[in-house]
Design a protein around this motif. Structure first.
Motif, PDB file in Angstrom:
ATOM      1  N   VAL A 118      31.528 -17.993 -14.723  1.00  0.00           N
ATOM      2  CA  VAL A 118      31.342 -16.735 -15.461  1.00  0.00           C
ATOM      3  C   VAL A 118      30.893 -17.024 -16.890  1.00  0.00           C
ATOM      4  N   LEU A 119      31.627 -17.878 -17.574  1.00  0.00           N
ATOM      5  CA  LEU A 119      31.326 -18.181 -18.974  1.00  0.00           C
ATOM      6  C   LEU A 119      30.044 -18.994 -19.109  1.00  0.00           C
ATOM      7  N   ALA A 120      29.778 -19.872 -18.138  1.00  0.00           N
ATOM      8  CA  ALA A 120      28.528 -20.637 -18.172  1.00  0.00           C
ATOM      9  C   ALA A 120      27.328 -19.714 -17.996  1.00  0.00           C
ATOM     10  N   ASP A 121      27.425 -18.757 -17.069  1.00  0.00           N
ATOM     11  CA  ASP A 121      26.330 -17.811 -16.872  1.00  0.00           C
ATOM     12  C   ASP A 121      26.118 -16.946 -18.107  1.00  0.00           C
ATOM     13  N   ALA A 122      27.212 -16.506 -18.720  1.00  0.00           N
ATOM     14  CA  ALA A 122      27.096 -15.688 -19.932  1.00  0.00           C
ATOM     15  C   ALA A 122      26.425 -16.466 -21.059  1.00  0.00           C
ATOM     16  N   ALA A 123      26.693 -17.771 -21.139  1.00  0.00           N
ATOM     17  CA  ALA A 123      26.052 -18.600 -22.169  1.00  0.00           C
ATOM     18  C   ALA A 123      24.592 -18.851 -21.835  1.00  0.00           C
ATOM     19  N   ALA A 124      24.311 -19.127 -20.556  1.00  0.00           N
ATOM     20  CA  ALA A 124      22.939 -19.450 -20.168  1.00  0.00           C
ATOM     21  C   ALA A 124      22.001 -18.273 -20.391  1.00  0.00           C
ATOM     22  N   ILE A 125      22.452 -17.066 -20.070  1.00  0.00           N
ATOM     23  CA  ILE A 125      21.556 -15.918 -20.190  1.00  0.00           C
ATOM     24  C   ILE A 125      21.266 -15.584 -21.651  1.00  0.00           C
ATOM     25  N   GLN A 126      22.145 -16.037 -22.556  1.00  0.00           N
ATOM     26  CA  GLN A 126      21.865 -15.855 -23.979  1.00  0.00           C
ATOM     27  C   GLN A 126      20.742 -16.768 -24.459  1.00  0.00           C
ATOM     28  N   LEU A 127      20.446 -17.817 -23.684  1.00  0.00           N
ATOM     29  CA  LEU A 127      19.366 -18.733 -24.048  1.00  0.00           C
ATOM     30  C   LEU A 127      18.004 -18.213 -23.630  1.00  0.00           C
ATOM     31  N   CYS A 128      17.984 -17.149 -22.841  1.00  0.00           N
ATOM     32  CA  CYS A 128      16.729 -16.651 -22.284  1.00  0.00           C
ATOM     33  C   CYS A 128      16.026 -15.738 -23.280  1.00  0.00           C
ATOM     34  N   ALA A 129      14.732 -15.973 -23.480  1.00  0.00           N
ATOM     35  CA  ALA A 129      13.947 -15.057 -24.299  1.00  0.00           C
ATOM     36  C   ALA A 129      13.872 -13.695 -23.634  1.00  0.00           C
ATOM     37  N   LYS A 130      13.931 -13.678 -22.283  1.00  0.00           N
ATOM     38  CA  LYS A 130      14.063 -12.438 -21.517  1.00  0.00           C
ATOM     39  C   LYS A 130      15.075 -12.704 -20.418  1.00  0.00           C
ATOM     40  N   GLU A 131      15.862 -11.685 -20.086  1.00  0.00           N
ATOM     41  CA  GLU A 131      16.981 -11.879 -19.174  1.00  0.00           C
ATOM     42  C   GLU A 131      16.560 -12.397 -17.806  1.00  0.00           C
ATOM     43  N   SER A 132      15.363 -12.038 -17.346  1.00  0.00           N
ATOM     44  CA  SER A 132      14.923 -12.439 -16.013  1.00  0.00           C
ATOM     45  C   SER A 132      14.663 -13.930 -15.896  1.00  0.00           C
ATOM     46  N   ASP A 133      14.666 -14.660 -17.018  1.00  0.00           N
ATOM     47  CA  ASP A 133      14.486 -16.113 -16.969  1.00  0.00           C
ATOM     48  C   ASP A 133      15.755 -16.846 -16.537  1.00  0.00           C
ATOM     49  N   TYR A 134      16.850 -16.101 -16.339  1.00  0.00           N
ATOM     50  CA  TYR A 134      18.114 -16.750 -15.977  1.00  0.00           C
ATOM     51  C   TYR A 134      17.987 -17.640 -14.743  1.00  0.00           C
ATOM     52  N   GLY A 135      17.210 -17.201 -13.757  1.00  0.00           N
ATOM     53  CA  GLY A 135      17.086 -17.972 -12.515  1.00  0.00           C
ATOM     54  C   GLY A 135      16.551 -19.371 -12.732  1.00  0.00           C
ATOM     55  N   LYS A 136      15.753 -19.576 -13.777  1.00  0.00           N
ATOM     56  CA  LYS A 136      15.197 -20.900 -14.034  1.00  0.00           C
ATOM     57  C   LYS A 136      16.267 -21.887 -14.506  1.00  0.00           C
ATOM     58  N   PHE A 137      17.384 -21.365 -14.986  1.00  0.00           N
ATOM     59  CA  PHE A 137      18.532 -22.222 -15.297  1.00  0.00           C
ATOM     60  C   PHE A 137      19.404 -22.412 -14.059  1.00  0.00           C
ATOM     61  N   ARG A 138      19.700 -21.298 -13.398  1.00  0.00           N
ATOM     62  CA  ARG A 138      20.641 -21.346 -12.279  1.00  0.00           C
ATOM     63  C   ARG A 138      20.128 -22.154 -11.092  1.00  0.00           C
TER      64      ARG A 138
END
Length: 501
Positions: A118-138
């Motif tokens: 949960v906390l890792a995902d919340a941190a990772a999505i803050q690194l995204c210039a746009k929220e939809s880039d989250y998948g490139k981390f996950r």
């Protein structure tokens, strides 16, 4: 060496390394836990109870830990403490030999592990210039899980089942380094992009204003991104209480005043200086955590999203708990089961990689509907598998895992970021993952009961119809909300100004 250190200092590389190594560590113990219990002599029903309780315990634990992290602004500390604690608790599973001792140690490990992702995902999505880039981390989590599953199995086969826990501990050590930097690093581009997005969503066009006492303070976009960013966050927190409940915009916390059109135009002309008034009582007081949380969860759109998370979890739990037992019943070999697992992991990688294009083009709602449809189809295909002539036909069906899990998880995580007001990001992620886990547990319990009475084939058929019914309920609720929004005039809060949409 200097180039290597520079790469490690990149927040994006740090987050990807976390996902890669943490999931590689998890695959060393996760798939082999039930096998360890069976070797100790636990019955199938005892193993089943432990598996069900793990999910039911993780749901409230993830929410509770995320709430502590948000309230105390201690995301990094909570992440590291729970991660290290969960690794140590997994080692404790090696000590007891009785059922109750194993149950206690396993549930302790689950309580501590629940908030980590949960906390890792919340941190990772803050690194995204746009929220939809989250998948490139996950997607790196899928790579770590798939790539290390075979080596982990080889180690355990050669050295014994206890090495599942030792390998998990060893692989978790470098995760502490990368986890310690997850919440302390944020690239300037992403920070500026997110702040600009927040500024625009809190104001019409490029300008915003905050209430100070009973007056109005104009905020320019450049000032927001620079010196006024903390003030904007405080304004959003205060405005959230009045705006969330009436906005109905799926996470946009503000409302647009009458006469202010697209692009910040007023009366057909763009003024040189536009001020947006946000109503607030005088004096302005901080809105408490629980009040902001209650204002968020009572939104109809949020409730429908939570229903979607539980429905996805139901389908996931049914498949994850019973598919491989079903395949063995149909004559599948261990090698075929292993190939099926590999395909599911491989399917996640392109789905995570490309889901930003889906989200940008279709939007979160359409992607979540696609996930629901894929669950209905996937479960139905399992039920039809005996008529296919060969159990090998399960392999192309497993490709749908990229849609049902990767797209569902990614779209849900992105929607959490969109819906959550300031100070509730981790709580929203925790609620989403908790409800997914709750649905998973429900799918396991109901699936086991139906399977005992109707067989595994009948169980998958019933599960497909059940998920279809959940999806139709969600579509109906969404339609009613849209109808009410168009027939009910918006309510303005008390005060001389209106809150923006």
């Amino acid at each position: 060496m200097e180039r290597f250190r520079a790469r490690l200092a990149d927040p994006a590389v740090n987050a990807k390394a976390w996902y890669l190594l943490s999931f590689a560590a998890s695959v060393a113990v996760g798939p082999f836990l039930n096998l360890y219990f069976q070797q100790l002599g636990l019955t199938h029903s005892q193993v089943g109870v432990i598996g069900a309780l793990r999910r039911w315990v993780s749901a409230p634990s993830a929410f509770a830990w995320a709430a502590v992290a948000d309230r105390r602004n201690a995301h990094q500390a909570v992440l590291l403490a729970t991660f290290v604690g969960s690794v140590a608790a997994r080692l404790l599973i090696l000590l007891p030999r009785s059922y109750w001792g194993l149950l206690a140690a396993t549930l302790l490990a689950e309580c501590l592990r629940a908030p980590v992702n949960v906390l890792a995902d919340a941190a990772a999505i803050q690194l995204c210039a746009k929220e939809s880039d989250y998948g490139k981390f996950r997607l790196w989590g899928a790579v770590g899980w798939g790539a290390f599953s075979t080596p982990a199995g080889w180690i355990i086969t050669r050295l014994g089942i206890q090495w599942a826990f030792y390998t998990n501990t060893i692989m978790s050590l470098p995760c502490i380094y990368f986890g310690a930097k997850l919440h302390s690093m944020r690239p300037a581009a992403a920070a500026a992009g997110n702040l600009a997005h927040e500024a625009k969503s809190g104001a019409a066009g490029k300008r915003g204003a905050a209430t100070k006492g009973r007056g109005v303070v104009a905020l320019d976009e450049e000032e927001v991104i620079g010196e006024q960013a903390p003030l904007l966050q405080a304004v959003q927190e205060v405005a959230a209480d009045g705006a969330i409940g009436h906005g109905g915009s799926g996470g946009k916390l503000d409302r647009q005043p009458e006469g202010l059109g697209r692009g910040g135009k007023h009366g057909g002309q763009a003024p040189a200086t536009a001020a947006v008034a946000v109503a607030a009582p005088a004096p302005v007081l901080p809105v408490g955590y629980w009040r902001r949380l209650w204002t968020l969860v009572k939104q109809p759109e949020v409730a429908v999203f939570f229903m979607t998370a539980a429905a996805n979890g139901y389908g996931w739990g049914t498949i994850d708990c019973f598919l491989y037992m079903y395949l063995k019943q149909l004559g599948a070999s261990e090698a075929l089961v292993g190939v099926a697992v590999t395909i599911t992991c491989a399917a996640e990688v392109p789905a995570f990689q490309l889901q930003d294009r889906l989200l940008d083009r279709w939007g979160v709602t359409a992607v979540l509907d696609m996930v629901q449809a894929a669950y209905v189809l996937r479960l139905a295909l399992y039920a039809l598998l005996p008529y296919a002539g060969s159990v090998l036909w399960v392999l192309p069906v497993e490709v749908l895992h990229g849609v049902t899990f990767a797209c569902g998880w990614g779209a849900g995580t992105v929607n959490c970021k969109t819906l959550a007001p300031p100070g509730l990001a981790a709580t929203m992620q925790g609620t989403f993952q908790s409800l997914t886990s709750a649905g998973f547990g429900l799918g396991a319990l109901v699936g086991g009961w139906v399977g005992a009475h109707a067989g595994w084939q009948g169980m998958f058929a019933v599960a497909s119809v059940t998920v279809l019914g959940m999806w139709l309920s969600i579509l109906t609720a969404r339609g009613l909300i849209s109808l009410l929004k168009h027939t009910t005039p918006p309510l303005a809060p008390h005060g001389s100004s209106k809150v923006l949409q």
